[in-house]
Motif scaffolding. Structure first.
Motif, mmCIF file in Angstrom:
data_model
loop_
_atom_site.group_PDB
_atom_site.id
_atom_site.type_symbol
_atom_site.label_atom_id
_atom_site.label_comp_id
_atom_site.label_asym_id
_atom_site.label_seq_id
_atom_site.Cartn_x
_atom_site.Cartn_y
_atom_site.Cartn_z
ATOM 1 N N UNK A 162 0.861 -1.200 0.000
ATOM 2 C CA UNK A 162 0.000 0.000 0.000
ATOM 3 C C UNK A 162 0.891 1.242 0.000
ATOM 4 N N UNK A 164 4.110 1.342 -0.898
ATOM 5 C CA UNK A 164 4.836 1.394 -2.170
ATOM 6 C C UNK A 164 3.944 1.936 -3.287
ATOM 7 N N UNK A 166 1.377 3.946 -3.002
ATOM 8 C CA UNK A 166 1.184 5.390 -2.813
ATOM 9 C C UNK A 166 2.426 6.164 -3.269
ATOM 10 N N UNK A 167 3.605 5.631 -2.921
ATOM 11 C CA UNK A 167 4.845 6.315 -3.318
ATOM 12 C C UNK A 167 4.977 6.354 -4.840
ATOM 13 N N UNK A 168 4.608 5.243 -5.494
ATOM 14 C CA UNK A 168 4.754 5.217 -6.953
ATOM 15 C C UNK A 168 3.715 6.106 -7.634
ATOM 16 N N UNK A 169 2.714 6.582 -6.858
ATOM 17 C CA UNK A 169 1.737 7.506 -7.452
ATOM 18 C C UNK A 169 2.018 8.949 -7.055
ATOM 19 N N UNK A 170 3.161 9.165 -6.421
ATOM 20 C CA UNK A 170 3.590 10.541 -6.153
ATOM 21 C C UNK A 170 3.310 11.036 -4.748
ATOM 22 N N UNK A 171 2.841 10.150 -3.844
ATOM 23 C CA UNK A 171 2.526 10.601 -2.480
ATOM 24 C C UNK A 171 3.806 10.853 -1.686
ATOM 25 N N UNK A 260 -15.900 -0.524 5.003
ATOM 26 C CA UNK A 260 -15.231 -0.993 3.792
ATOM 27 C C UNK A 260 -14.550 -2.349 3.964
ATOM 28 N N UNK B 73 10.866 5.325 -6.214
ATOM 29 C CA UNK B 73 9.565 5.254 -6.893
ATOM 30 C C UNK B 73 9.146 6.637 -7.418
ATOM 31 N N UNK B 74 8.460 6.641 -8.535
ATOM 32 C CA UNK B 74 7.950 7.915 -9.061
ATOM 33 C C UNK B 74 6.818 7.630 -10.036
ATOM 34 N N UNK B 75 6.118 8.695 -10.425
ATOM 35 C CA UNK B 75 4.959 8.524 -11.308
ATOM 36 C C UNK B 75 5.339 8.082 -12.716
ATOM 37 N N UNK B 77 6.744 5.453 -13.352
ATOM 38 C CA UNK B 77 6.652 3.983 -13.388
ATOM 39 C C UNK B 77 5.354 3.551 -12.718
ATOM 40 N N UNK B 79 2.916 0.794 -11.308
ATOM 41 C CA UNK B 79 3.220 -0.540 -10.772
ATOM 42 C C UNK B 79 1.929 -1.260 -10.387
ATOM 43 N N UNK B 87 -6.233 0.234 -2.255
ATOM 44 C CA UNK B 87 -6.530 0.722 -0.908
ATOM 45 C C UNK B 87 -7.949 0.286 -0.551
ATOM 46 N N UNK B 90 -10.729 2.906 0.115
ATOM 47 C CA UNK B 90 -11.122 3.865 -0.931
ATOM 48 C C UNK B 90 -11.997 3.170 -1.962
ATOM 49 N N UNK B 98 -6.289 8.359 -7.258
ATOM 50 C CA UNK B 98 -5.406 8.744 -6.143
ATOM 51 C C UNK B 98 -4.169 9.527 -6.620
ATOM 52 N N UNK B 99 -3.500 8.999 -7.627
ATOM 53 C CA UNK B 99 -2.274 9.643 -8.115
ATOM 54 C C UNK B 99 -2.534 11.020 -8.710
ATOM 55 N N UNK B 101 -4.280 13.326 -7.515
ATOM 56 C CA UNK B 101 -4.265 14.354 -6.463
ATOM 57 C C UNK B 101 -2.960 15.125 -6.455
ATOM 58 N N UNK B 102 -1.887 14.436 -6.835
ATOM 59 C CA UNK B 102 -0.560 15.039 -6.701
ATOM 60 C C UNK B 102 -0.071 15.674 -8.010
ATOM 61 N N UNK B 146 -5.454 2.365 -12.191
ATOM 62 C CA UNK B 146 -4.798 3.228 -11.205
ATOM 63 C C UNK B 146 -3.336 3.462 -11.580
#
Lengths: 269, 258
Positions: A162, A164, A166-171, A260, B73-75, B77, B79, B87, B90, B98-99, B101-102, B146
């Motif tokens: 979870x 990882x 979030x990090x890969x989506x820019x969080x 949920x 990690x970054x957008x 890539x 995964x 999540x 959610x 989710x992504x 948002x940033x 996602x």
């Protein structure tokens, strides 16, 4: 499909009614046993008459002195638990998130929580005197550890992927905390709150036996000293019902916040 | 220039008793290619994918994506995890967006992007559902949507069908294949299923059980989408299965020798 859904709903209603019926039946059987046993023993000081106790029980709900003392106790429980939620959450989040903090604080937390709650009574009186202080402190002490430990367990149980994901989506770290750690740990945290309030409710009654001249526990001691056993039983019944009601309220909150987790959105417990 | 370059990559776990998982591994992936990493369990393919994702760092060597060395990690890539890692708190739409948002996108652009992804993943009508209320196939499509939300340069799939039973597998392979072809994106997928790798990929990198050596880079020269029933498909499956069997036997011998 629609018909199938109706059948499922119907069966569920039948099942819930059946469960309730069994629960009520057990209570009725216990009451009958009590009434018969009281007659057989014939010593109201040990086991008072069932009907008299029930009468006292209902009268107590209308008695302003009882209700005022119940409110005093409730206020203490809420205050003590609130402090425990604040400290337990901060401690739990820090210890759950950082292995270093966990390593540093674990020996202290795990030693202190082994001290029996009643062993804190003399010290709490020395520190806070008689009255509000020691009772709130004892509630805090009994509530803070279940909360801390459940929060740590909640964080430990979060799937690393979870984070990882979030990090890969820019969080960033703050967003991970807000969007992953807190909601992920919430079910265990709320279980911790249930345990904490339960422990707080139990310890406040004990604390009020000793360290105060007001509150629900004090009324119990008073009833015992005046040999009003039926009143003592009625108050004990009240404390059980209030404790149960608080637990159900937290469960309701749990259902609202973490539905949920379940396919049908229903939290059981 | 290739989009993804893996250069002399080595990964060692442990310090006191070092365990070499990957040694001196090199390959490239061109833009738009679908490349599968295929090998037996423990061959290091998931570790390799995790390093491409930036979740682990190589002991030696480097991974370069579109000219930039991967350092975390970054957008860029996207995964998809083996268990999807949606999540659970959610809803479908919140997971997918989710992504976003940033990003600097406006609310309108975010909404349009979400609509596009929901449409592509055939998830319209399920936006408000939680992951637990979805079938395995739908969960997979949410995970892919996602991962694609922020328009990554490469999509990384870690055994996306690893936990799916045999009956559902082909259906979900078709859905996944349709989604990634539609998104027209470069993909690196880890799998241990030979037929799956032949069906989905343009190239299959067959890895040995030890130190992640690439035994052969098999180019799947079939018209897209790959037809499972054509004789050439079977030939590719047989060829790769034989390669894996030799590799397995070799490992067994070396273990016996030890």
């Amino acid at each position: 499909m629609a018909g199938n859904g109706r059948n499922i709903r119907k069966n569920r209603t039948v099942k819930i009614t059946g469960d309730n019926f069994i629960g009520i039946l057990v209570i009725v059987v216990l009451c009958v046993c009590w009434a018969l046993a009281a007659r057989a023993i014939g010593k109201p000081l040990i086991l008072p008459d069932f009907l008299e106790t029930i009468k006292t029980f209902f009268e107590s709900w209308l008695n302003t002195r009882v209700m005022r003392n119940l409110w005093i106790t409730m206020r203490r429980v809420l205050t003590g638990t609130l402090y425990a939620v604040i400290v337990g959450t901060i401690l739990g989040l820090a210890m759950g998130y950082s292995p270093k903090i966990l390593k540093a604080l674990s020996p202290v937390v795990n030693s202190i929580r082994q001290v029996p709650i009643m062993a804190w009574v003399p010290l709490s009186i020395v520190w806070f005197g008689l009255g509000e202080g020691p009772t709130v402190f004892l509630i805090f002490m009994s509530a803070v550890f279940p909360l801390t430990i459940n929060t740590i367990a909640g964080i430990a149980g979060i799937d690393e992927n979870y984070i990882n994901a979030a990090r890969s989506m820019g969080a960033n770290t703050f967003a991970i905390f807000r969007d992953v750690i807190i909601p992920g740990a919430l079910p265990d945290f709320l279980t911790g709150v249930r345990l904490a309030v339960g422990a707080g409710w139990m310890s406040v009654i004990c604390a009020e036996f000793i360290a105060t001249s007001a509150g629900f526990g004090y009324l119990m001691i008073e009833a015992q000293e005046r040999l009003q056993t039926s009143r003592l039983y009625a108050l004990m019944l009240m404390s059980a019902i209030v404790g149960f009601a608080i637990d159900r309220l937290i469960l309701l909150l749990d259902r609202k916040l973490t539905g949920w987790r379940f396919r049908d959105g229903v939290v059981r417990g | 220039m290739a989009l993804l370059e893996v250069n002399n990559l080595t990964k060692v776990f442990g310090e006191e008793q070092p365990h070499v998982v990957l040694e001196n591994l090199s390959f490239t992936v061109e833009k738009g290619e679908f490349v599968s990493l295929l090998g037996p369990s423990g061959c290091g393919k998931t570790t390799l994918l995790s390093m491409i994702g930036g979740f682990q760092m190589p002991t030696e060597g480097s991974i370069v994506l579109d000219g930039d060395v991967i350092r975390g990690p970054s957008v860029s890539k996207g995964y998809v995890f083996q268990n999807y890692a949606l999540f659970p708190w959610m809803t479908v739409e919140k997971n997918i967006s989710y992504g976003l948002r940033f990003t600097d996108l406006s609310d309108k652009q975010k909404k349009e992007r979400l609509d596009y992804l929901l449409d592509m993943a055939h998830l319209k009508g399920h936006e408000k559902k939680y992951p637990i209320q979805l079938s395995g196939g739908m969960q997979q499509r949410v995970a892919v949507a996602r991962a694609l939300a922020c328009e990554p340069k490469v999509l990384l799939l870690d055994e996306p069908l690893g936990a799916v039973d045999f009956q559902m597998r082909e259906l979900m392979q078709n859905q996944l294949d349709e989604m990634v072809r539609f998104a027209d994106i470069t993909v690196v997928m880890v799998t241990h299923d030979v037929a799956e790798s032949v069906f989905m990929s343009d190239r299959v990198l067959v890895m040995s059980a030890e130190r992640g050596e690439i035994l052969e880079d098999v180019r799947i020269d079939l018209p897209s989408p790959h037809d499972r029933d054509c004789p050439e498909f079977e030939k590719y499956v047989e060829h790769i299965t034989l390669l894996l069997r030799h590799a397995f036997n070799r490992t067994e011998h070396s273990l016996d020798a030890v």
